[in-house]
Design a protein around this motif. Structure first.
Motif, PDB file in Angstrom:
ATOM      1  N   PRO A 127       0.726  -1.166   2.968  1.00 59.44           N
ATOM      2  CA  PRO A 127       0.917  -2.096   1.700  1.00 59.44           C
ATOM      3  C   PRO A 127       0.965  -3.406   1.836  1.00 59.44           C
ATOM      4  O   PRO A 127       0.273  -3.822   3.050  1.00 59.44           O
ATOM      5  CB  PRO A 127       3.033  -1.667   0.947  1.00 59.44           C
ATOM      6  CG  PRO A 127       3.155  -1.311   1.936  1.00 59.44           C
ATOM      7  CD  PRO A 127       2.876  -0.788   3.165  1.00 59.44           C
ATOM      8  N   GLN A 208       6.203   3.923  -6.453  1.00 63.29           N
ATOM      9  CA  GLN A 208       6.667   2.416  -6.560  1.00 63.29           C
ATOM     10  C   GLN A 208       5.384   2.244  -4.811  1.00 63.29           C
ATOM     11  O   GLN A 208       4.053   1.310  -5.948  1.00 63.29           O
ATOM     12  CB  GLN A 208       7.338   1.548  -6.725  1.00 63.29           C
ATOM     13  CG  GLN A 208       6.958   0.707  -6.652  1.00 63.29           C
ATOM     14  CD  GLN A 208       8.337  -0.595  -6.752  1.00 63.29           C
ATOM     15  OE1 GLN A 208       9.692   0.173  -6.426  1.00 63.29           O
ATOM     16  NE2 GLN A 208       8.456  -1.635  -7.477  1.00 63.29           N
ATOM     17  N   ARG A 212       1.047   0.895  -5.095  1.00 65.28           N
ATOM     18  CA  ARG A 212       0.595  -0.731  -4.822  1.00 65.28           C
ATOM     19  C   ARG A 212       0.043  -1.136  -3.803  1.00 65.28           C
ATOM     20  O   ARG A 212      -0.506  -2.099  -3.661  1.00 65.28           O
ATOM     21  CB  ARG A 212       2.126  -1.941  -4.177  1.00 65.28           C
ATOM     22  CG  ARG A 212       3.297  -1.688  -5.682  1.00 65.28           C
ATOM     23  CD  ARG A 212       4.741  -2.431  -5.928  1.00 65.28           C
ATOM     24  NE  ARG A 212       4.218  -3.756  -5.181  1.00 65.28           N
ATOM     25  CZ  ARG A 212       5.249  -4.376  -4.325  1.00 65.28           C
ATOM     26  NH1 ARG A 212       6.396  -4.188  -5.002  1.00 65.28           N
ATOM     27  NH2 ARG A 212       5.252  -5.477  -4.166  1.00 65.28           N
ATOM     28  N   GLY A 312      -0.386  -9.494  -8.680  1.00 69.18           N
ATOM     29  CA  GLY A 312      -0.545  -8.437  -6.836  1.00 69.18           C
ATOM     30  C   GLY A 312      -1.370  -7.413  -6.532  1.00 69.18           C
ATOM     31  O   GLY A 312      -1.750  -6.388  -6.354  1.00 69.18           O
ATOM     32  N   GLN A 313      -2.426  -7.407  -7.656  1.00 68.79           N
ATOM     33  CA  GLN A 313      -3.675  -6.158  -7.731  1.00 68.79           C
ATOM     34  C   GLN A 313      -4.492  -6.592  -6.569  1.00 68.79           C
ATOM     35  O   GLN A 313      -4.671  -7.496  -6.271  1.00 68.79           O
ATOM     36  CB  GLN A 313      -4.940  -6.137  -8.911  1.00 68.79           C
ATOM     37  CG  GLN A 313      -4.463  -5.700 -10.339  1.00 68.79           C
ATOM     38  CD  GLN A 313      -5.721  -5.550 -11.027  1.00 68.79           C
ATOM     39  OE1 GLN A 313      -6.597  -5.174 -11.348  1.00 68.79           O
ATOM     40  NE2 GLN A 313      -5.201  -6.759 -11.939  1.00 68.79           N
TER      41      GLN A 313
END
Length: 772
Positions: A127, A208, A212, A312-313
């Motif tokens: 992530p 989730q 992300r 957050g992209q």
């Protein structure tokens, strides 16, 4: 692949791990920070492992079950039949683990899978991390809760059998968790995935996490152009969504040691420096100027980079590098020019006899008094050094064991003081004798010997094993020796004082440098008096605690806590042995360090076997002894072999960097050109040197002041014995490191304090400018 690639990867590993070890060593001096220090000892594998800092859990996600046989062939499209595993890490507040590129320090989380035949695990789908500043460093990692998903590939070769109901997966995970201190931890996990049922309980967490992950940008239109000097990369990234165009973006290089991590955005209109970067938009193309890391060990053809928006992209770019990388220089190697200069200096030094302390003149009584006072204070400060803490902790256990027996406490305090003072006097006498014979040495010279380092590392490893309960000395010592040790605890106190001096002497503390430098030029009696004052200062706090009842009452009483504290203190012992192993690697190379580590493993097995009971003791002890003897004979010489290509400290910078390798010829050349020079005399085994290097000497304020004054900066590496550097230190009135000198043509050198500060350097530069 080049034969040098494994060596470079090991150098990078040590560079990342060293700050963590130093942080753990410094934290050992603060009791409030070490309560959670533990390396996980896992029992039977399960799906969860918990430590005081991290809760780790192995999760699975297979909503359509695990495909088998023909189903596996049909499920080649992973999107149709996904099978995922993942390690979820829940961090306590302010603790963090690391991304695939940890930044300036740290280590990434590592997953080692044990899978059935026909099942393969992919790479971690990392992530987006966050920037984690720590003093002068910047790391990349995760706080809070993070899931590290890993895709599984089920091939048609997976044949569990007709009666099998589940697929068993095992994982060995290791991670480094840090706050102010760093703790390496590991755990074993096991989980069963039903073959014909659904494993979708953790679906929301996986969906989730997968949602992300950074999206891949379209290929093409992504470049990284090197500047003419190879010190900056000009990035041009296209294909980003229109919704983020014009917004500032964060960036994270996936490859370590290519782009500098500890940098900040440049002020608008300000010139870029090695510590700043800039970004702007040119239409729909994001551009940035990023500094290349001065520790670069590779010359990649492409640079993978993550970009993140404020919402957050995130996106993954794969920029092709255009331009010619400068040649990669060994980070700690010695250039041919420097080697030639050192040989010339050594030859010149050999022609001129070293000054004899015996023929030196005595100094006035007032000067000698202040030298004694400085040595006394310097010895007291030594108790705060992290390399001394493990030995002093043993002393605290000894005090507590005496309880209310004031007589025993006093005897132990006197014996400890005698051991410390006598050891300092003997070390001082040895230095004076060797100098009188013409040998150029300095304080801390014992750690310039690989053999001494190896013996100290073995000693601390043995002490750590004893504290951890692997063995007890009385189990295999002769009964007469064991009873002597039990009946004469004073001997233990004396020997702990000797050990404390052996480890403490390289940690040159404030007030010590000037006193020791003066001692080398004094008559023998006055010189030895200064060494004795240094030892008395180091022992004074414990001598006072043993003789003053009020202080003795503040000591904890004997109890069950002593056994817990004893085992806890094994970890600082192992940390000290690890530090010594790293120091050895600077002198004997990776082969020498690996050889010592293998010998220590064999030694640990022998000690464990000797503590066993029954018939197994004889057989296992004989096997361990044979293995130890074989290793000593076969690879032992690697430990004491000085490898010319071994890393020294990271201080001998590559050509073109700010810090240049020191040589008298290079310094004189800079002075003749009208440039002031700043010299950092340092060594790998000097903890104070490494602290100053990461703080004051890395301060942008100091570096800007050096640039404004036209100062040339040099590092003189004293990790190995070097008679030329020793002679220069002696000429400055110093006998050890760290020593910092600012010098200009026609002016006397300015010698700064050991724990140097920013204001002190700036004041020295101002004094240099004000001088006629």
């Amino acid at each position: 692949m080049s034969f040098a690639a494994p060596l470079l990867s090991r150098l990078r590993f040590m560079r990342h791990l060293l700050p963590a070890l130093l942080a753990a060593a410094f934290s050992a001096a603060a009791p409030a920070q070490v309560a959670g220090l533990n390396v996980l000892a896992s029992g039977a594998p399960g799906d969860e492992v918990a430590t005081p800092q991290v809760r780790a859990q192995l999760l699975a996600y297979a909503p359509q079950g695990v495909p088998v046989g023909a189903e596996a062939a049909e499920a080649a499209n992973a999107a149709r039949r996904p099978v995922w595993l993942g390690l979820r890490l829940e961090h306590q507040p302010h603790w963090h683990t690391y991304w695939k590129n940890p930044g300036d320090s740290g280590l990434p989380t590592k997953l080692e899978w044990t899978l059935p035949p026909g099942v393969r695990a992919g790479e971690i789908q990392w992530p987006l991390p966050q920037r984690l500043p720590l003093g002068p460093l910047v790391n990349y990692g995760y706080e809070g809760t993070v899931l590290l998903p890993v895709p599984l590939t089920i091939t048609p070769e997976f044949e569990p059998g007709p009666a099998a109901e589940a697929m068993e997966v095992r994982l060995h995970a290791s991670w480094l968790v840090c706050k102010q201190e760093c703790i390496p931890q590991e755990g074993d996990f096991a989980i069963r995935l039903p073959l014909r049922g659904s494993s979708a309980l953790n679906g929301a967490a996986f969906e989730q996490a997968l949602g992300r992950l950074p999206a891949d940008l379209p290929s093409g239109g992504q470049t990284a152009t090197l500047s003419s000097d190879g010190q900056r990369l000009q990035m041009r990234i296209s294909g980003l969504p229109a919704s983020v165009q014009g917004q500032p973006l964060q960036w994270f290089p996936e490859t370590g040691d290519i782009v500098a991590a500890a940098v900040s955005p440049a002020r608008e209109g300000a010139a870029l420096t090695p510590a700043t970067w800039s970004q702007k938009w040119e239409g729909d193309v994001w551009t940035a100027s990023l500094p290349v890391a001065d520790t670069r060990l590779e010359s990649p053809a492409a640079l993978p980079l993550l970009l993140a928006a404020a919402d957050g992209q995130s996106w993954r770019a794969h920029a092709e590098v255009q331009g010619q990388w400068p040649a990669v220089q060994p980070p700690d190697g010695v250039s041919p020019q420097m080697a030639a200069a050192l040989q010339e200096g050594a030859a010149a030094s050999a022609l001129s006899p070293a000054p004899s302390p015996a023929g030196a003149a005595a100094v006035p009584a007032s000067v000698f008094f202040f030298a004694l006072l400085g040595a006394l204070l310097g010895g007291m400060v030594l108790n705060l050094m992290p390399c001394v803490f493990p030995v002093l902790a043993i002393k605290v256990i000894g005090f507590a064991r005496h309880g209310d027996n004031l007589r025993a406490q006093r005897a132990g305090g006197l014996a400890y003081t005698a051991g410390v003072v006598l050891s300092f006097v003997l070390l001082g006498g040895l230095m004076l004798a060797l100098r009188a014979a013409g040998a150029q040495l300095g304080w801390g010279f014992q750690l310039q010997s690989p053999l001494v380092i190896a013996l100290l590392a073995a000693l601390f490893a043995v002490l750590g094993l004893n504290l951890a309960g692997v063995f007890e000395f009385g189990q295999f010592l002769p009964s007469r020796v064991a009873s002597l040790q039990a009946e004469n605890p004073v001997i233990d106190s004396f020997l702990s004082g000797v050990l404390a001096v052996a480890v403490a002497s390289p940690c040159t503390a404030p007030f010590m440098g000037a006193s020791l430098g003066l001692a080398i030029g004094l008559p023998a009696a006055q010189a030895l008096a200064i060494f004795a004052a240094l030892g008395l200062g180091m022992a004074l706090p414990y001598l006072a605690a043993s003789w003053l009842p009020a202080l003795a009452r503040c000591l904890p009483r004997p109890g069950a806590w002593m056994e817990v504290f004893k085992k806890f203190m094994a970890f600082p012992m192992f940390a000290t042995a690890t530090w010594l192993l790293w120091v050895l690697g600077q002198q004997s190379g990776i082969n020498g360090a690996a050889a010592l580590l293998m010998i220590l493993v064999a030694l640990a097995m022998l000690l464990w076997a000797l503590g066993l009971q029954g018939r197994a003791r004889i057989g296992l002890a004989a096997f361990a002894a044979a293995a130890l003897i074989g290793l000593l004979a076969g690879i032992g010489p690697n430990v004491t072999h000085l490898e010319e290509s071994a890393a020294a400290t990271g201080n001998a910078a590559s050509a073109g960097s700010r810090w240049q390798p020191w040589s008298d010829a290079a310094v004189q050349a800079a002075l003749s050109e009208g440039h002031p020079v700043f010299i950092d005399y340092t060594a790998a085994w000097c903890v104070t040197c490494q602290y100053n290097k990461k703080t004051t000497l890395a301060s942008q304020q100091v570096l800007d002041a050096f640039d404004a004054a036209g100062v040339r900066t040099f590092r003189a590496d004293w990790t190995r014995r070097d008679p030329v550097i020793s002679a220069h230190l002696q000429s400055l009135g110093r006998s050890g490191v760290p020593t910092y000198v600012l010098q200009a043509k026609g002016r006397a050198p300015q010698v700064f304090s050991e724990v140097i500060g920013v204001d002190e350097i700036l004041a020295g530069l101002k004094a240099l400018e004000a001088a006629p």
